[in-house]
Design a protein around this motif. Structure first.
Motif, PDB file in Angstrom:
ATOM      1  N   GLY A   1      19.872 -29.617 -26.371  1.00 21.17           N
ATOM      2  CA  GLY A   1      20.988 -29.974 -25.509  1.00 21.17           C
ATOM      3  C   GLY A   1      22.154 -29.013 -25.651  1.00 21.17           C
ATOM      4  N   THR A   2      22.405 -28.584 -26.880  1.00 19.40           N
ATOM      5  CA  THR A   2      23.503 -27.655 -27.117  1.00 19.40           C
ATOM      6  C   THR A   2      23.210 -26.297 -26.501  1.00 19.40           C
ATOM      7  OG1 THR A   2      24.074 -28.805 -29.162  1.00 19.40           O
ATOM      8  CG2 THR A   2      24.929 -26.585 -28.897  1.00 19.40           C
ATOM      9  N   GLN A   3      21.962 -25.876 -26.558  1.00 15.84           N
ATOM     10  CA  GLN A   3      21.586 -24.607 -25.924  1.00 15.84           C
ATOM     11  C   GLN A   3      21.878 -24.650 -24.425  1.00 15.84           C
ATOM     12  OE1 GLN A   3      17.503 -23.353 -26.513  1.00 15.84           O
ATOM     13  NE2 GLN A   3      17.590 -21.967 -24.767  1.00 15.84           N
ATOM     14  N   GLU A   4      21.532 -25.745 -23.782  1.00 11.49           N
ATOM     15  CA  GLU A   4      21.786 -25.879 -22.351  1.00 11.49           C
ATOM     16  C   GLU A   4      23.281 -25.896 -22.054  1.00 11.49           C
ATOM     17  OE1 GLU A   4      20.490 -28.755 -18.582  1.00 11.49           O
ATOM     18  OE2 GLU A   4      19.594 -29.008 -20.578  1.00 11.49           O
ATOM     19  N   PHE A   5      24.016 -26.581 -22.904  1.00 15.59           N
ATOM     20  CA  PHE A   5      25.472 -26.634 -22.765  1.00 15.59           C
ATOM     21  C   PHE A   5      26.090 -25.242 -22.836  1.00 15.59           C
ATOM     22  CE2 PHE A   5      29.468 -26.825 -25.265  1.00 15.59           C
ATOM     23  CZ  PHE A   5      30.280 -27.450 -24.335  1.00 15.59           C
ATOM     24  N   ILE A   6      25.712 -24.479 -23.840  1.00 15.93           N
ATOM     25  CA  ILE A   6      26.245 -23.124 -24.003  1.00 15.93           C
ATOM     26  C   ILE A   6      25.824 -22.227 -22.848  1.00 15.93           C
ATOM     27  CG2 ILE A   6      26.194 -21.059 -25.465  1.00 15.93           C
ATOM     28  CD1 ILE A   6      25.688 -23.052 -27.850  1.00 15.93           C
ATOM     29  N   GLN A   7      24.583 -22.391 -22.391  1.00 15.64           N
ATOM     30  CA  GLN A   7      24.076 -21.547 -21.311  1.00 15.64           C
ATOM     31  C   GLN A   7      24.915 -21.687 -20.047  1.00 15.64           C
ATOM     32  OE1 GLN A   7      21.452 -19.280 -21.645  1.00 15.64           O
ATOM     33  NE2 GLN A   7      22.309 -18.570 -19.698  1.00 15.64           N
ATOM     34  N   ASN A   8      25.496 -22.861 -19.829  1.00 12.57           N
ATOM     35  CA  ASN A   8      26.377 -23.058 -18.680  1.00 12.57           C
ATOM     36  C   ASN A   8      27.583 -22.134 -18.731  1.00 12.57           C
ATOM     37  OD1 ASN A   8      25.807 -25.057 -16.594  1.00 12.57           O
ATOM     38  ND2 ASN A   8      25.366 -26.348 -18.352  1.00 12.57           N
ATOM     39  N   TYR A   9      28.162 -22.011 -19.898  1.00 14.27           N
ATOM     40  CA  TYR A   9      29.288 -21.091 -20.046  1.00 14.27           C
ATOM     41  C   TYR A   9      28.848 -19.652 -19.813  1.00 14.27           C
ATOM     42  CZ  TYR A   9      32.506 -24.660 -21.713  1.00 14.27           C
ATOM     43  OH  TYR A   9      33.326 -25.753 -21.793  1.00 14.27           O
ATOM     44  N   VAL A  10      27.680 -19.317 -20.323  1.00 13.51           N
ATOM     45  CA  VAL A  10      27.159 -17.964 -20.128  1.00 13.51           C
ATOM     46  C   VAL A  10      26.921 -17.689 -18.644  1.00 13.51           C
ATOM     47  CG1 VAL A  10      25.251 -16.391 -20.639  1.00 13.51           C
ATOM     48  CG2 VAL A  10      26.089 -17.954 -22.417  1.00 13.51           C
ATOM     49  N   ASP A  11      26.303 -18.643 -17.955  1.00 14.09           N
ATOM     50  CA  ASP A  11      26.003 -18.471 -16.533  1.00 14.09           C
ATOM     51  C   ASP A  11      27.267 -18.299 -15.701  1.00 14.09           C
ATOM     52  OD1 ASP A  11      23.336 -18.719 -17.134  1.00 14.09           O
ATOM     53  OD2 ASP A  11      23.182 -20.816 -16.484  1.00 14.09           O
ATOM     54  N   GLN A  12      28.316 -19.017 -16.073  1.00 14.25           N
ATOM     55  CA  GLN A  12      29.560 -18.966 -15.320  1.00 14.25           C
ATOM     56  C   GLN A  12      30.540 -17.920 -15.856  1.00 14.25           C
ATOM     57  OE1 GLN A  12      29.788 -20.670 -12.576  1.00 14.25           O
ATOM     58  NE2 GLN A  12      27.814 -21.656 -12.957  1.00 14.25           N
ATOM     59  N   LYS A  13      30.091 -17.177 -16.879  1.00 16.37           N
ATOM     60  CA  LYS A  13      30.939 -16.151 -17.506  1.00 16.37           C
ATOM     61  C   LYS A  13      32.297 -16.744 -17.890  1.00 16.37           C
ATOM     62  CE  LYS A  13      28.668 -12.227 -15.303  1.00 16.37           C
ATOM     63  NZ  LYS A  13      27.528 -13.047 -14.831  1.00 16.37           N
TER      64      LYS A  13
ATOM     65  N   ASN B   1      30.507 -15.604 -27.964  1.00 16.03           N
ATOM     66  CA  ASN B   1      29.539 -14.503 -27.934  1.00 16.03           C
ATOM     67  C   ASN B   1      28.714 -14.478 -26.665  1.00 16.03           C
ATOM     68  OD1 ASN B   1      30.362 -13.689 -30.482  1.00 16.03           O
ATOM     69  ND2 ASN B   1      28.704 -14.747 -31.554  1.00 16.03           N
ATOM     70  N   GLN B   2      28.844 -15.543 -25.845  1.00 16.44           N
ATOM     71  CA  GLN B   2      28.045 -15.669 -24.615  1.00 16.44           C
ATOM     72  C   GLN B   2      26.556 -15.560 -24.929  1.00 16.44           C
ATOM     73  OE1 GLN B   2      29.663 -15.737 -20.871  1.00 16.44           O
ATOM     74  NE2 GLN B   2      30.477 -17.071 -22.476  1.00 16.44           N
ATOM     75  N   ASP B   3      26.138 -16.327 -25.939  1.00 18.37           N
ATOM     76  CA  ASP B   3      24.756 -16.285 -26.413  1.00 18.37           C
ATOM     77  C   ASP B   3      24.263 -17.698 -26.677  1.00 18.37           C
ATOM     78  OD1 ASP B   3      22.307 -15.831 -27.567  1.00 18.37           O
ATOM     79  OD2 ASP B   3      23.068 -14.620 -29.241  1.00 18.37           O
ATOM     80  N   ALA B   4      23.412 -18.200 -25.774  1.00 20.08           N
ATOM     81  CA  ALA B   4      22.922 -19.572 -25.899  1.00 20.08           C
ATOM     82  C   ALA B   4      21.918 -19.747 -27.027  1.00 20.08           C
ATOM     83  CB  ALA B   4      22.291 -20.024 -24.581  1.00 20.08           C
ATOM     84  N   LEU B   5      21.505 -18.650 -27.648  1.00 24.41           N
ATOM     85  CA  LEU B   5      20.603 -18.717 -28.796  1.00 24.41           C
ATOM     86  C   LEU B   5      21.263 -18.110 -30.038  1.00 24.41           C
ATOM     87  CD1 LEU B   5      17.212 -17.752 -27.086  1.00 24.41           C
ATOM     88  CD2 LEU B   5      17.961 -20.023 -27.831  1.00 24.41           C
ATOM     89  N   ASP B   6      22.574 -18.210 -30.109  1.00 21.12           N
ATOM     90  CA  ASP B   6      23.311 -17.667 -31.232  1.00 21.12           C
ATOM     91  C   ASP B   6      22.845 -18.323 -32.534  1.00 21.12           C
ATOM     92  OD1 ASP B   6      25.945 -15.927 -31.636  1.00 21.12           O
ATOM     93  OD2 ASP B   6      26.026 -17.620 -33.024  1.00 21.12           O
ATOM     94  N   GLU B   7      22.583 -17.520 -33.533  1.00 20.06           N
ATOM     95  CA  GLU B   7      21.963 -18.039 -34.753  1.00 20.06           C
ATOM     96  C   GLU B   7      22.874 -18.968 -35.548  1.00 20.06           C
ATOM     97  OE1 GLU B   7      22.940 -14.270 -37.746  1.00 20.06           O
ATOM     98  OE2 GLU B   7      20.895 -14.638 -37.057  1.00 20.06           O
ATOM     99  N   ALA B   8      24.190 -18.832 -35.402  1.00 20.96           N
ATOM    100  CA  ALA B   8      25.090 -19.663 -36.201  1.00 20.96           C
ATOM    101  C   ALA B   8      24.953 -21.146 -35.862  1.00 20.96           C
ATOM    102  CB  ALA B   8      26.533 -19.207 -36.012  1.00 20.96           C
ATOM    103  N   TYR B   9      24.966 -21.498 -34.561  1.00 22.93           N
ATOM    104  CA  TYR B   9      24.861 -22.931 -34.243  1.00 22.93           C
ATOM    105  C   TYR B   9      23.455 -23.452 -34.509  1.00 22.93           C
ATOM    106  CZ  TYR B   9      22.310 -22.991 -29.766  1.00 22.93           C
ATOM    107  OH  TYR B   9      21.347 -22.913 -28.794  1.00 22.93           O
ATOM    108  N   LEU B  10      22.446 -22.600 -34.347  1.00 25.63           N
ATOM    109  CA  LEU B  10      21.070 -23.035 -34.614  1.00 25.63           C
ATOM    110  C   LEU B  10      20.849 -23.331 -36.100  1.00 25.63           C
ATOM    111  CD1 LEU B  10      19.119 -20.654 -32.221  1.00 25.63           C
ATOM    112  CD2 LEU B  10      19.435 -23.129 -31.980  1.00 25.63           C
ATOM    113  N   TYR B  11      21.728 -22.836 -36.928  1.00 28.94           N
ATOM    114  CA  TYR B  11      21.681 -23.144 -38.357  1.00 28.94           C
ATOM    115  C   TYR B  11      22.020 -24.611 -38.610  1.00 28.94           C
ATOM    116  CZ  TYR B  11      22.633 -22.428 -43.371  1.00 28.94           C
ATOM    117  OH  TYR B  11      22.633 -22.492 -44.749  1.00 28.94           O
ATOM    118  N   TYR B  12      22.843 -25.196 -37.722  1.00 26.62           N
ATOM    119  CA  TYR B  12      23.336 -26.556 -37.929  1.00 26.62           C
ATOM    120  C   TYR B  12      22.752 -27.588 -36.978  1.00 26.62           C
ATOM    121  CZ  TYR B  12      26.872 -24.385 -40.895  1.00 26.62           C
ATOM    122  OH  TYR B  12      27.507 -23.688 -41.892  1.00 26.62           O
ATOM    123  N   TYR B  13      22.040 -27.157 -35.945  1.00 28.40           N
ATOM    124  CA  TYR B  13      21.484 -28.086 -34.964  1.00 28.40           C
ATOM    125  C   TYR B  13      19.971 -28.011 -34.977  1.00 28.40           C
ATOM    126  CZ  TYR B  13      26.111 -28.812 -32.937  1.00 28.40           C
ATOM    127  OH  TYR B  13      27.421 -29.148 -32.742  1.00 28.40           O
TER     128      TYR B  13
END
Length: 220
Positions: free
Chosen positions: A124-136, A105-117
């Motif tokens: 840390g997971t937010q930062e990890f996902i944001q890297n993918y978003v930044d690099q498309k 979804n290219q969303d570092a604040l996606d509600e699904a993972y925040l349900y489990y973390y």
């Protein structure tokens, strides 16, 4: 400490606090269209994740996780027969897929993972996902998880260690649809150590997560 998924950029590193980095990379191959397939990946239809029956949370409360058909998962995690241990296994499966959904979804604040973390693991997971978003960039391929070891105490906390085979998982650059294929090395096998806590809704949330690529315990 390494996190799931193949390398996005060889020069890129995350902070130690995130406990999330990307594993070693290999050669690049191209995928120019939707009809191109990833070697070794299951390309059948992807079934939406349902709420794990063994957990205490209400089924309607859980996020719906629908992933692309070019992502597939094998969890060699047989049930233990212990209700709480099996709930940890089930919730961890969903948490893994939820992170992949956020990348999709290219969303570092996606509600699904925040349900489990929660806490440190969520940051840390937010930062990890944001890297993918930044690099498309996204992910594609096949993931296998195995060698689970879970322990639950009477205070509502748990520890869970497991292995992952990343040998058939790749980064896909979204603008060009280019897939970065990697050769399989000892670093393709990663061990994870997680600490979890059961919340008031009966969900086993990940509080901390660390990992190590090339773990002897996870080698085939």
């Amino acid at each position: 400490m390494n996190r799931r998924h193949p390398t996005l950029l060889t020069a890129f590193t995350l902070t130690a606090a995130a406990a999330l980095t990307l594993s070693a990379c290999g050669s690049d191959d191209s995928a120019s269209g939707d009809n191109d397939k990833i070697a070794g990946a299951d390309t059948g239809s992807s079934t939406p994740s349902a709420a794990p029956a063994e957990t205490g949370a209400q089924q309607t409360d859980r996020p719906k996780i629908e992933l692309p058909s070019d992502l597939s998962y094998t969890f060699e995690w047989p049930k233990t027969g212990d209700k709480e241990k099996d709930a940890v296994l089930a919730d961890t499966k969903e948490s893994i897929k939820a992170v992949d959904l956020a990348i999709t979804n290219q969303d570092a604040l996606d509600e699904a993972y925040l349900y489990y973390y929660e806490g440190e693991a969520a940051a840390g997971t937010q930062e990890f996902i944001q890297n993918y978003v930044d690099q498309k960039a996204g992910i594609t391929g096949k993931y296998r998880f195995y060698a689970p070891e879970v322990a639950v105490d009477k205070y509502g906390t748990a520890s869970f260690t497991y292995c992952e085979d990343q040998g058939k998982a790749y980064v896909k650059y979204l603008k060009t649809n280019k897939v970065r294929k990697t050769e399989v090395t000892e670093k393709s096998y990663v061990i994870y150590h997680t600490s979890l806590k059961k919340n008031s809704e009966g969900v086993w949330e990940i509080q901390k997560i660390t990992s190590q690529s090339g773990s002897p315990k996870c080698q085939p």
